[in-house]
Design a protein around this motif. Structure first.
Motif, PDB file in Angstrom:
ATOM      1  N   SER A 122       0.818  -1.218   0.000  1.00  0.00           N
ATOM      2  CA  SER A 122       0.000   0.000   0.000  1.00  0.00           C
ATOM      3  C   SER A 122       0.852   1.268   0.000  1.00  0.00           C
ATOM      4  CB  SER A 122      -0.939   0.004   1.220  1.00  0.00           C
ATOM      5  OG  SER A 122      -0.195   0.129   2.422  1.00  0.00           O
ATOM      6  N   ILE A 123       2.168   1.099   0.197  1.00  0.00           N
ATOM      7  CA  ILE A 123       3.076   2.250   0.308  1.00  0.00           C
ATOM      8  C   ILE A 123       4.125   2.191  -0.796  1.00  0.00           C
ATOM      9  CG2 ILE A 123       4.790   3.382   1.769  1.00  0.00           C
ATOM     10  CD1 ILE A 123       3.272   2.137   4.177  1.00  0.00           C
ATOM     11  N   GLU A 124       4.265   3.291  -1.523  1.00  0.00           N
ATOM     12  CA  GLU A 124       5.321   3.389  -2.537  1.00  0.00           C
ATOM     13  C   GLU A 124       6.616   3.823  -1.856  1.00  0.00           C
ATOM     14  OE1 GLU A 124       6.205   6.009  -6.551  1.00  0.00           O
ATOM     15  OE2 GLU A 124       4.128   5.387  -6.130  1.00  0.00           O
ATOM     16  N   LYS A 125       7.646   2.997  -1.971  1.00  0.00           N
ATOM     17  CA  LYS A 125       8.914   3.283  -1.298  1.00  0.00           C
ATOM     18  C   LYS A 125       9.878   3.998  -2.242  1.00  0.00           C
ATOM     19  CE  LYS A 125       7.260  -0.634   0.844  1.00  0.00           C
ATOM     20  NZ  LYS A 125       6.362  -1.667   0.336  1.00  0.00           N
ATOM     21  N   ASP A 126      10.723   4.836  -1.657  1.00  0.00           N
ATOM     22  CA  ASP A 126      11.762   5.517  -2.434  1.00  0.00           C
ATOM     23  C   ASP A 126      13.072   4.740  -2.419  1.00  0.00           C
ATOM     24  OD1 ASP A 126      10.512   8.298  -3.150  1.00  0.00           O
ATOM     25  OD2 ASP A 126       9.965   7.911  -1.067  1.00  0.00           O
ATOM     26  N   LEU A 127      13.294   3.970  -1.355  1.00  0.00           N
ATOM     27  CA  LEU A 127      14.480   3.122  -1.252  1.00  0.00           C
ATOM     28  C   LEU A 127      14.100   1.884  -0.450  1.00  0.00           C
ATOM     29  CD1 LEU A 127      17.605   2.883  -1.777  1.00  0.00           C
ATOM     30  CD2 LEU A 127      17.909   3.850   0.517  1.00  0.00           C
ATOM     31  N   SER A 128      14.225   0.718  -1.054  1.00  0.00           N
ATOM     32  CA  SER A 128      13.897  -0.536  -0.375  1.00  0.00           C
ATOM     33  C   SER A 128      15.157  -1.344  -0.115  1.00  0.00           C
ATOM     34  CB  SER A 128      12.917  -1.377  -1.205  1.00  0.00           C
ATOM     35  OG  SER A 128      11.610  -0.855  -1.125  1.00  0.00           O
ATOM     36  N   ILE A 129      15.357  -1.675   1.153  1.00  0.00           N
ATOM     37  CA  ILE A 129      16.534  -2.432   1.583  1.00  0.00           C
ATOM     38  C   ILE A 129      16.075  -3.769   2.145  1.00  0.00           C
ATOM     39  CG2 ILE A 129      18.559  -2.442   3.093  1.00  0.00           C
ATOM     40  CD1 ILE A 129      18.179   0.665   3.274  1.00  0.00           C
ATOM     41  N   VAL A 130      16.638  -4.849   1.638  1.00  0.00           N
ATOM     42  CA  VAL A 130      16.300  -6.186   2.126  1.00  0.00           C
ATOM     43  C   VAL A 130      17.489  -6.758   2.877  1.00  0.00           C
ATOM     44  CG1 VAL A 130      15.652  -8.544   1.479  1.00  0.00           C
ATOM     45  CG2 VAL A 130      14.630  -6.596   0.281  1.00  0.00           C
ATOM     46  N   CYS A 131      17.237  -7.259   4.073  1.00  0.00           N
ATOM     47  CA  CYS A 131      18.291  -7.775   4.947  1.00  0.00           C
ATOM     48  C   CYS A 131      18.357  -9.300   4.911  1.00  0.00           C
ATOM     49  CB  CYS A 131      18.047  -7.333   6.392  1.00  0.00           C
ATOM     50  SG  CYS A 131      17.982  -5.550   6.620  1.00  0.00           S
TER      51      CYS A 131
END
Length: 309
Positions: A133-142
């Motif tokens: 539901s949220i557009e992200k500007d930077l997505s980080i996966v751990c």
């Protein structure tokens, strides 16, 4: 989610349990796919940095969120943590509140709206990678290099919330642990443009436990990583006990642990997350290890952040 992770989740060989549970995993994937199609992403007026995972628990999201807050503060940005409200995750909330403001609602978009009204400039979306539901500007996966993706199956056949193909939605991956070319190749196979960084835990008060006998316990995503960290720092661990992630310790459990430490003239040690879940009246008998995360090539990582703020 409170549970003790099944051992077969992290086995290299395919388990009969995994095969038996595959129909349920397939159903979960179908439900998630349909849900994603039905959700419309909303763009917000402030930059949103999402920290998430696809391996369930123990990937270092919380310490990374804390480090992100520190980076943003040094960049003169007024940042805020955004979380979905879970009563069982109060330990993570309390830990983040020691670092900065936390806004939590049953829907993350409502928490974001409130944060924007209060003039925050950047949002750190904790555990929001699966929130479409949220557009992200930077997505980080751990990820954690030790567990990586376990047996590679989706819950409940394995530990994955999504398959590696989900990395097409990510901008960066942070691997906690040693450099691993095999893992890097598998990540890049799914997203050639993704940036890969490594991190490691830096204990802040490890010297307090040198030359002591230690009895340790933990109720986190991967307790073994905590125990290994102690041994890596040459801590004399007499005994270790694992509990389910986000476990609420009973009086009986704590009394047994405290008595065992007294009988062995040992120090009782746990993680900071666990410590915050323990009743205050018991904390005088228990110590916690405080950690921070150290990102390799940190300046390059900061440049990725600067691009979106």
């Amino acid at each position: 989610m409170k549970f003790l992770k099944p051992r077969f989740w992290d086995n290299d060989q395919i388990s009969l349990y995994s095969i038996f549970l595959l129909p349920v995993s397939l159903l979960m994937q179908i439900i998630n796919f349909v849900r994603r199609l039905m959700v419309k992403s909303q763009k917000f007026s402030i930059p949103i940095i999402c920290v998430g995972n696809i391996y369930l628990g123990g990937t270092g999201k919380t310490p990374l969120c804390s480090e992100l807050f520190s980076i943003l503060k040094n960049l003169n940005k007024n940042a805020v943590f955004i979380r979905k409200k879970y009563d069982s995750f109060q330990d993570e909330i309390n830990l983040l509140k020691q670092i900065g403001p936390v806004y939590e609602k049953s829907k993350r978009i409502n928490a974001l709206d409130e944060a924007i009204q209060n003039k925050f400039e950047v949002a750190i979306l904790d555990d929001g990678f699966q929130d479409f539901s949220i557009e992200k500007d930077l997505s980080i996966v751990c990820f954690n290099e030790k567990q990586w993706i376990g047996n590679g199956f989706i819950i409940p056949s394995g530990p994955l919330r999504e398959g590696l193909s989900a990395l097409t939605r990510a901008n960066c991956v942070i691997i906690n642990g040693k450099k691993n070319i095999n893992i890097e190749n598998k990540i890049l196979k799914n997203n050639k443009l993704i940036k890969i960084f490594y991190s490691k835990y830096k204990p802040q008060n490890i010297s307090d436990f040198k030359n002591r006998k230690i009895i340790c316990f933990a109720g986190i995503g991967n307790p073994i990583n905590f125990f290994d960290l102690l041994r890596k720092n040459e801590i004399n661990v007499l005994e270790q006990t694992s509990f389910p992630d986000h476990h609420n310790y009973s009086k009986t459990e704590l009394d047994i642990l405290i008595k065992k430490a007294e009988e062995n003239n040992a120090t009782l040690l746990t993680t900071e997350k666990d410590y915050l879940r323990i009743e205050e009246k018991y904390r005088g008998n228990i110590n916690c290890l405080k950690i921070k995360i150290e990102i390799e090539n940190k300046n390059e990582f900061i440049e990725e952040i600067k691009k979106i703020i």
